[in-house]
Design a protein around this motif. Structure first.
Motif, PDB file in Angstrom:
ATOM      1  N   ARG A 109       0.658  -1.246   0.126  1.00  0.00           N
ATOM      2  CA  ARG A 109       0.055  -0.153  -0.022  1.00  0.00           C
ATOM      3  C   ARG A 109       0.904   1.112  -0.050  1.00  0.00           C
ATOM      4  O   ARG A 109       0.471   2.024  -0.824  1.00  0.00           O
ATOM      5  N   GLU A 110       1.854   1.229   0.828  1.00  0.00           N
ATOM      6  CA  GLU A 110       2.814   2.329   0.941  1.00  0.00           C
ATOM      7  C   GLU A 110       3.637   2.695  -0.344  1.00  0.00           C
ATOM      8  O   GLU A 110       3.841   3.733  -0.726  1.00  0.00           O
ATOM      9  N   LEU A 111       3.990   1.488  -0.870  1.00  0.00           N
ATOM     10  CA  LEU A 111       4.764   1.409  -2.058  1.00  0.00           C
ATOM     11  C   LEU A 111       4.055   1.975  -3.350  1.00  0.00           C
ATOM     12  O   LEU A 111       4.496   3.075  -4.141  1.00  0.00           O
ATOM     13  N   CYS A 112       2.745   1.734  -3.312  1.00  0.00           N
ATOM     14  CA  CYS A 112       1.877   2.183  -4.457  1.00  0.00           C
ATOM     15  C   CYS A 112       1.183   3.626  -4.203  1.00  0.00           C
ATOM     16  O   CYS A 112       0.599   4.201  -5.287  1.00  0.00           O
ATOM     17  N   SER A 113       1.209   4.004  -3.119  1.00  0.00           N
ATOM     18  CA  SER A 113       0.620   5.280  -2.718  1.00  0.00           C
ATOM     19  C   SER A 113       0.928   6.444  -3.524  1.00  0.00           C
ATOM     20  O   SER A 113       0.327   7.485  -3.763  1.00  0.00           O
ATOM     21  N   SER A 114       2.038   6.372  -4.138  1.00  0.00           N
ATOM     22  CA  SER A 114       2.653   7.662  -5.052  1.00  0.00           C
ATOM     23  C   SER A 114       2.629   7.414  -6.467  1.00  0.00           C
ATOM     24  O   SER A 114       2.628   8.361  -7.207  1.00  0.00           O
ATOM     25  N   LEU A 115       1.932   6.268  -6.681  1.00  0.00           N
ATOM     26  CA  LEU A 115       1.879   5.775  -8.173  1.00  0.00           C
ATOM     27  C   LEU A 115       0.686   6.422  -8.813  1.00  0.00           C
ATOM     28  O   LEU A 115      -0.582   6.582  -8.278  1.00  0.00           O
ATOM     29  N   LYS A 116       0.782   6.517 -10.198  1.00  0.00           N
ATOM     30  CA  LYS A 116      -0.618   6.935 -10.667  1.00  0.00           C
ATOM     31  C   LYS A 116      -1.707   5.854 -10.727  1.00  0.00           C
ATOM     32  O   LYS A 116      -1.107   4.640 -10.774  1.00  0.00           O
ATOM     33  N   ASP A 117      -3.130   5.941 -10.912  1.00  0.00           N
ATOM     34  CA  ASP A 117      -3.976   5.113 -10.924  1.00  0.00           C
ATOM     35  C   ASP A 117      -3.666   3.975 -11.935  1.00  0.00           C
ATOM     36  O   ASP A 117      -4.067   2.903 -11.855  1.00  0.00           O
ATOM     37  N   VAL A 118      -3.269   4.248 -13.087  1.00  0.00           N
ATOM     38  CA  VAL A 118      -3.152   3.268 -14.237  1.00  0.00           C
ATOM     39  C   VAL A 118      -1.907   2.368 -13.704  1.00  0.00           C
ATOM     40  O   VAL A 118      -2.155   1.018 -13.910  1.00  0.00           O
ATOM     41  N   ASP A 119      -1.002   2.841 -13.150  1.00  0.00           N
ATOM     42  CA  ASP A 119       0.081   1.950 -12.477  1.00  0.00           C
ATOM     43  C   ASP A 119      -0.284   0.890 -11.630  1.00  0.00           C
ATOM     44  O   ASP A 119       0.216  -0.217 -11.332  1.00  0.00           O
ATOM     45  N   ILE A 120      -0.925   1.621 -10.390  1.00  0.00           N
ATOM     46  CA  ILE A 120      -1.885   0.820  -9.349  1.00  0.00           C
ATOM     47  C   ILE A 120      -2.675  -0.425 -10.016  1.00  0.00           C
ATOM     48  O   ILE A 120      -2.591  -1.521  -9.571  1.00  0.00           O
ATOM     49  N   ARG A 121      -3.404  -0.063 -11.134  1.00  0.00           N
ATOM     50  CA  ARG A 121      -4.067  -1.054 -11.786  1.00  0.00           C
ATOM     51  C   ARG A 121      -3.079  -2.484 -12.395  1.00  0.00           C
ATOM     52  O   ARG A 121      -3.599  -3.273 -12.318  1.00  0.00           O
ATOM     53  N   LYS A 122      -1.937  -1.882 -12.645  1.00  0.00           N
ATOM     54  CA  LYS A 122      -1.191  -2.801 -13.451  1.00  0.00           C
ATOM     55  C   LYS A 122      -0.738  -3.778 -12.433  1.00  0.00           C
ATOM     56  O   LYS A 122      -0.499  -4.973 -12.406  1.00  0.00           O
ATOM     57  N   VAL A 123      -0.371  -3.212 -11.236  1.00  0.00           N
ATOM     58  CA  VAL A 123       0.292  -4.079  -9.963  1.00  0.00           C
ATOM     59  C   VAL A 123      -1.191  -4.821  -9.362  1.00  0.00           C
ATOM     60  O   VAL A 123      -0.694  -6.211  -9.296  1.00  0.00           O
ATOM     61  N   SER A 124      -2.214  -4.368  -9.438  1.00  0.00           N
ATOM     62  CA  SER A 124      -3.412  -5.201  -9.161  1.00  0.00           C
ATOM     63  C   SER A 124      -3.712  -6.299 -10.155  1.00  0.00           C
ATOM     64  O   SER A 124      -4.035  -7.373  -9.456  1.00  0.00           O
ATOM     65  N   SER A 125      -3.477  -5.912 -11.382  1.00  0.00           N
ATOM     66  CA  SER A 125      -3.673  -6.998 -12.120  1.00  0.00           C
ATOM     67  C   SER A 125      -2.661  -8.117 -12.053  1.00  0.00           C
ATOM     68  O   SER A 125      -3.009  -9.375 -12.031  1.00  0.00           O
ATOM     69  N   THR A 126      -1.400  -7.893 -11.696  1.00  0.00           N
ATOM     70  CA  THR A 126      -0.334  -8.749 -11.628  1.00  0.00           C
ATOM     71  C   THR A 126      -0.746  -9.513 -10.416  1.00  0.00           C
ATOM     72  O   THR A 126      -0.494 -10.623 -10.411  1.00  0.00           O
ATOM     73  N   LEU A 127      -1.082  -8.950  -9.290  1.00  0.00           N
ATOM     74  CA  LEU A 127      -1.553  -9.555  -7.967  1.00  0.00           C
ATOM     75  C   LEU A 127      -2.636 -10.740  -8.342  1.00  0.00           C
ATOM     76  O   LEU A 127      -2.774 -11.727  -7.883  1.00  0.00           O
ATOM     77  N   ALA A 128      -3.655 -10.377  -8.855  1.00  0.00           N
ATOM     78  CA  ALA A 128      -4.939 -10.994  -9.398  1.00  0.00           C
ATOM     79  C   ALA A 128      -4.450 -11.999 -10.161  1.00  0.00           C
ATOM     80  O   ALA A 128      -5.059 -13.364 -10.004  1.00  0.00           O
ATOM     81  N   THR A 129      -3.542 -12.148 -10.946  1.00  0.00           N
ATOM     82  CA  THR A 129      -3.192 -13.056 -11.838  1.00  0.00           C
ATOM     83  C   THR A 129      -2.489 -14.136 -10.921  1.00  0.00           C
ATOM     84  O   THR A 129      -2.525 -15.247 -11.085  1.00  0.00           O
ATOM     85  N   MET A 130      -1.572 -13.668 -10.049  1.00  0.00           N
ATOM     86  CA  MET A 130      -0.892 -14.478  -9.043  1.00  0.00           C
ATOM     87  C   MET A 130      -1.650 -15.143  -8.295  1.00  0.00           C
ATOM     88  O   MET A 130      -1.638 -16.337  -7.976  1.00  0.00           O
ATOM     89  N   ALA A 131      -2.864 -14.557  -7.780  1.00  0.00           N
ATOM     90  CA  ALA A 131      -3.801 -15.252  -6.891  1.00  0.00           C
ATOM     91  C   ALA A 131      -4.527 -16.240  -7.607  1.00  0.00           C
ATOM     92  O   ALA A 131      -4.898 -17.464  -7.344  1.00  0.00           O
TER      93      ALA A 131
END
Length: 84
Positions: free
Chosen positions: A46-68
């Motif tokens: 959460r802290e690492l992503c807090s300064s990212l743009k929404d589109v970048d957070i979506r990329k991280v979220s997508s990666t985590l969802a794929t892993m799950a």
């Protein structure tokens, strides 16, 4: 030259960031057996992503969802194999 490699690294290239990532993961995973590890990871991401743009957070979220999804599929297949 004092301190660990993690203290000395100042990544600028993809390779240097890969090395930085590996050093961080190695350091953090030492604690994965601790009971509060998942809480730490949640807060850390959460802290690492807090300064990212929404589109970048979506990329991280997508990666985590794929892993799950991959982990769930592997677990489901392992359970089927155990039943047989």
């Amino acid at each position: 030259t004092e301190g660990s490699p993690l203290d000395r690294i100042n990544p600028k290239t993809k390779e240097e960031f890969d090395e930085f990532c590996n050093l961080l993961v190695e350091r953090i995973r030492k604690h994965e057996k601790q009971g509060l590890y998942i809480n730490f990871i949640n807060g850390f991401v959460r802290e690492l992503c807090s300064s990212l743009k929404d589109v970048d957070i979506r990329k991280v979220s997508s990666t985590l969802a794929t892993m799950a999804n991959e982990k769930a599929k592997a677990s489901k297949e392992a359970n089927k194999a155990k039943k047989k």
